[in-house]
Structure formats: structure tokens, C-alpha cells
Design a protein around this motif. Structure first.
Motif, mmCIF file in Angstrom:
data_model
loop_
_atom_site.group_PDB
_atom_site.id
_atom_site.type_symbol
_atom_site.label_atom_id
_atom_site.label_comp_id
_atom_site.label_asym_id
_atom_site.label_seq_id
_atom_site.Cartn_x
_atom_site.Cartn_y
_atom_site.Cartn_z
ATOM 1 N N TYR A 366 0.835 -1.201 -0.161
ATOM 2 C CA TYR A 366 0.074 -0.227 -0.002
ATOM 3 C C TYR A 366 0.923 1.398 -0.083
ATOM 4 O O TYR A 366 2.171 1.050 0.219
ATOM 5 N N THR A 367 0.267 2.273 -0.406
ATOM 6 C CA THR A 367 1.038 3.776 -0.231
ATOM 7 C C THR A 367 0.245 4.603 0.347
ATOM 8 O O THR A 367 -1.152 4.385 0.552
ATOM 9 N N GLU A 368 0.906 5.970 1.105
ATOM 10 C CA GLU A 368 -0.087 6.787 1.750
ATOM 11 C C GLU A 368 -1.333 7.305 0.673
ATOM 12 O O GLU A 368 -2.371 7.591 1.254
ATOM 13 N N ALA A 369 -1.134 7.347 -0.594
ATOM 14 C CA ALA A 369 -1.824 7.742 -1.498
ATOM 15 C C ALA A 369 -3.035 6.767 -1.601
ATOM 16 O O ALA A 369 -4.360 7.336 -1.440
ATOM 17 N N ALA A 370 -2.942 5.575 -1.496
ATOM 18 C CA ALA A 370 -4.037 4.462 -1.434
ATOM 19 C C ALA A 370 -4.936 4.661 -0.225
ATOM 20 O O ALA A 370 -6.085 4.576 -0.282
ATOM 21 N N LEU A 371 -4.216 4.922 0.937
ATOM 22 C CA LEU A 371 -4.821 5.016 1.999
ATOM 23 C C LEU A 371 -5.814 6.282 2.054
ATOM 24 O O LEU A 371 -6.994 6.071 2.675
ATOM 25 N N ASP A 372 -5.224 7.248 1.553
ATOM 26 C CA ASP A 372 -5.915 8.632 1.631
ATOM 27 C C ASP A 372 -7.194 8.356 0.530
ATOM 28 O O ASP A 372 -8.328 8.654 0.857
ATOM 29 N N GLU A 373 -7.188 7.614 -0.462
ATOM 30 C CA GLU A 373 -8.044 7.423 -1.489
ATOM 31 C C GLU A 373 -9.285 6.400 -0.759
ATOM 32 O O GLU A 373 -10.582 6.765 -1.168
ATOM 33 N N VAL A 374 -8.869 5.451 0.021
ATOM 34 C CA VAL A 374 -9.847 4.607 0.750
ATOM 35 C C VAL A 374 -10.546 5.536 1.670
ATOM 36 O O VAL A 374 -11.933 5.603 1.836
ATOM 37 N N ALA A 375 -9.764 6.409 2.510
ATOM 38 C CA ALA A 375 -10.686 7.239 3.561
ATOM 39 C C ALA A 375 -11.502 8.226 2.848
ATOM 40 O O ALA A 375 -12.502 8.452 3.535
ATOM 41 N N LYS A 376 -11.054 8.875 1.730
ATOM 42 C CA LYS A 376 -11.956 9.710 0.950
ATOM 43 C C LYS A 376 -13.147 9.224 0.458
ATOM 44 O O LYS A 376 -14.282 10.039 0.057
ATOM 45 N N MET A 377 -13.359 7.816 0.559
ATOM 46 C CA MET A 377 -14.591 7.331 0.172
ATOM 47 C C MET A 377 -15.629 7.093 0.822
ATOM 48 O O MET A 377 -16.783 6.955 0.447
ATOM 49 N N MET A 378 -15.236 7.208 2.131
ATOM 50 C CA MET A 378 -16.048 7.429 3.410
ATOM 51 C C MET A 378 -16.812 8.663 3.455
ATOM 52 O O MET A 378 -16.555 9.630 2.977
#
Length: 405
Positions: A366-378
Motif C-alpha cells: 500500500y501507499t499513503e496515497a492509496a490509504l487517502d483514497e480509501v478514506a476519501k470514499m467514506m
């Protein structure tokens, strides 16, 4: 010798006989024949094998009957510790007798092998592990944003399990929005208290709308619920009962199980005081969220929220929920709930931590960008601040599927 141990001892004796008769067993059945030899009749072969086995068992039974009582007593006491001192006192053969060293070695191996099947254990019940150290470590590593839940759960369990004679069952009530970790902690608790986790025969999980969907059958549900709790407590010296969606339980069901949670001095019947009851509820979530929001608006860290500050407000909301079974069953007034466990709403950085855990659990990079993308989906609330995840971390593990190659 206690009657409860007799079937197990007979089973162990049979194991001994099978071990003694190890040669000439099924290995001779279906042995290879040389060229030109006729294939024997299976029925005749089976009859010959049966007669040979019968003679071998009869021979070994005679040998077993000749074994001294002291040998059997030694083996039995290695496996079943309780009651051995009394039996030894009654049947002490005298100071001159001792088991030969070679015999001791063989019996040590046999008793260890028998115990490996979970029939005996130093704790008295190998199904129960009570790994509080492991539970605390996993809560610190995997439960995010819940400093109060971690503290209360560990403190409550340690005090209860360390008490040699608790006055009543331990009753914990988990409260908070969906996705904040109530079920996650319940599963983790089961996995650290019991060898088989939620699959243990010492653990029962009840989901209100699944197990008790129709109010017109509440009398039937009451009888079934009381029977299941009683049977589980008889089966396990320490039982765990989890009630999910507890706010939707009919108050009659809560009334039916109150005697299992109440203080008791009755020592002659089934002892429910070693049981643990968990109630998981969304009730109280609004109050918990309001307190967390007030702290944020005041510029205070959420870690400053204390149980003393939050518990009184939580109790008030529970008492005002007139339609709740909690109120109508008088669980609060009778002080049957030992600890209220609040689960705070999760913020953006908590959701990112949940996403990280989900990637790691599946062995994915994973990358920080991927974690941000998941969080932004909520979805985040309130509308102005967009501070708390409306679903908590509930759907995070599904959302990382968008990032799979």
C-alpha cells in the motif's frame, strides 16, 4: 475414583491395549502375494484376521489384569490430578515401592500423548486460555481511536479473572455508532479467552433480529435462551455470551436472563458467576459523538475524554430511551451492568489506519496515497465539520478491492 473420570479412564485403557497390540494388526491385512499365488477369499481373510486379533487382545487383557494396581494408579494420576492425593492416601502401597525408571518414561510419554488431545490440562480446561497479555497487545495494535474501550475492557477482565470467587457474572455493555469496533473487540476478546474463539463451545453469540425476530414467539425464545445459557454454563466453567443489537432485544428476554447476571451465593447448583455477558448496542452513540465533537470544538484532544465525564451522560441517554429493552427490563436500576464501554466516533486518520490494517491482513502493498483514497470514499459528518466517519471502519476492507491489480 470420581464417576466423571471413569469413561475417560476406560478410553485411556483402550489406548493402552491398542498400543500393546501394535504388531500383527491391520498391516497383515491385504499383504502382497507372490507370483502365481491365488487371491484369498476376503471373507476368509477377514475371519482369520479377526480370530488372530481376538487372541492377541485376550492375551493382552490377561497381561493387563496382572499389572499391579500401583502402575495403573501412577498413570491415572499423571492424567487426572484431582482426587489423586485422597486415592493415594487410601491405597498407599508402602514406602518400599517405586516405579522403575523405564516404566516411568513410557508412562510419561503415554500421558503426554493422551493430554495432547485436550482431555486434560494444567488449567483444568484446555478450551480456556485467558490470554489477557495478548489481548491487550492486540487492542493496542489493532483498535484505533478507542482509548476508553481499551482501558475499561482490560481492567474489567483482569479484575474478574483474577478474583478467586466473583460475586456475580461480569456484564459489559458496549455502546457507540456502527463500525467503531464493538464487534471487532468482542471477536478479539473471544479469541484471547478461548482456544477456538467464537467457534468454542463455551461461547454463544445471539443477534437480536436473527435469533429473536418475532415478538409473538417471545415466550418460546425465553425458554430456549435460558436453556442454552444453562447448558453452556454446565459444559464450561467459564462461558461467554454475546448479544449483538442488544437495544432491539425484547425486554422479556432481558428479564429472563437477569438471574444469570445477578449476585448469587448459591454454591450447590450450577455456578453462573464465572460467566461473561457482552451487550453490543448502537444506543448511546449520539451522546458519545456529541461529547467527542464538543472536545474537538474546544481544541481538546479526544484522549482527554474520561469515563467519569462520559458515563453519566451515557446513562442518561439510555434511561431516556423509553422503547429500549434496557430501560423496561430495569437492567440499569438493578445495577446488573458492571461496565459501560463507550466507543468514540472515528476520524479521518483512524480510517486510514483501518485501511492500512486491511491491506496488511491480505498481504498487499500500500501507499499513503492509496490509504487517502480509501478514506476519501467514506462519508463524514457533521455536514459542516466532516469530522467523523458515518460508517466507522465497517466497509474499509471491501473498499480496498478498488486498488487490486
Amino acid at each position: 475414583m470420581g464417576q466423571g473420570r471413569l469413561p475417560a479412564r476406560l478410553g485411556l485403557a483402550c489406548c493402552c491395549l491398542l498400543l500393546l497390540g501394535g504388531s500383527g494388526g491391520l498391516g497383515s491385512w491385504g499383504a502382497r502375494r507372490g507370483p502365481g499365488q491365488e487371491e484369498p477369499d476376503p471373507a476368509a481373510e477377514w475371519a482369520r484376521w479377526g480370530r488372530a486379533r481376538y487372541e492377541a487382545v485376550r492375551k493382552h487383557l490377561g497381561a493387563a489384569g496382572a499389572l499391579s494396581k500401583q502402575y495403573w494408579q501412577y498413570l491415572a494420576c499423571k492424567v487426572w490430578q484431582e482426587g489423586c492425593e485422597e486415592e493415594r492416601a487410601e491405597e498407599e502401597p508402602g514406602p518400599g515401592w517405586s516405579l522403575p525408571l523405564v516404566g516411568q518414561d513410557y508412562l510419561e510419554i503415554l500421558s503426554a500423548w493422551y493430554c495432547s488431545f485436550g482431555k486434560c490440562c494444567k488449567t483444568g480446561d484446555c478450551r480456556i486460555v485467558n490470554n489477557i497479555t495478548g489481548l491487550e497487545a492486540d487492542l493496542n495494535r489493532q483498535l484505533h481511536g478507542q482509548h476508553l474501550a481499551k482501558e475499561v475492557v482490560i481492567r474489567a477482565l483482569q479484575g474478574f479473572l483474577q478474583s478467586p470467587r466473583p460475586q456475580k457474572a461480569l456484564v459489559l455493555s458496549f455502546h457507540g455508532w456502527s463500525g467503531t469496533g464493538k464487534n471487532f473487540v468482542a471477536r478479539m476478546l473471544a479469541s484471547h479467552l478461548y482456544r477456538d474463539g467464537l467457534k468454542s463451545e463455551c461461547v454463544r453469540v445471539f443477534i437480536s433480529l436473527f435469533h429473536f425476530p418475532h415478538h409473538k414467539y417471545v415466550d418460546l425464545y425465553e425458554a430456549q435462551l435460558k436453556k442454552q445459557i444453562s447448558e453452556t454454563v454446565r459444559l464450561c466453567q467459564q462461558s461467554l455470551f454475546i448479544f449483538d443489537e442488544a437495544e432491539k432485544l425484547h425486554f422479556s428476554l432481558l428479564d429472563a436472563i437477569k438471574p444469570f447476571m445477578a449476585r448469587s451465593d448459591n454454591e450447590g447448583q450450577v455456578d453462573y458467576r464465572r460467566s461473561i455477558f457482552l451487550f453490543l448496542s448502537n444506543l448511546g452513540g449520539n451522546t458519545i459523538n456529541e461529547v467527542a465533537l464538543d472536545f474537538w470544538r474546544a481544541g481538546r484532544a479526544r484522549e482527554e475524554i474520561s469515563m467519569e465525564f462520559l458515563e453519566q451522560r451515557l446513562r442518561l441517554e439510555l434511561l431516556e430511551a423509553a422503547e429500549s429493552g434496557y430501560v423496561r427490563s430495569h437492567l440499569l436500576e438493578e445495577n446488573l451492568i458492571d461496565f459501560f464501554v463507550p466507543f468514540l466516533p472515528l476520524e479521518y486518520h483512524h480510517v486510514k489506519l483501518c485501511a492500512r490494517d486491511a491491506f496488511l491482513a491480505r498481504g498487499l502493498p500500500y501507499t499513503e496515497a492509496a490509504l487517502d483514497e480509501v478514506a476519501k470514499m467514506m462519508v463524514f459528518v457533521p455536514k459542516e465539520e466532516k469530522l467523523f466517519s458515518a460508517q466507522g471502519c465497517k466497509s474499509v476492507s471491501q473498499r480496498i478491492n478498488y486498488f487490486l491489480p
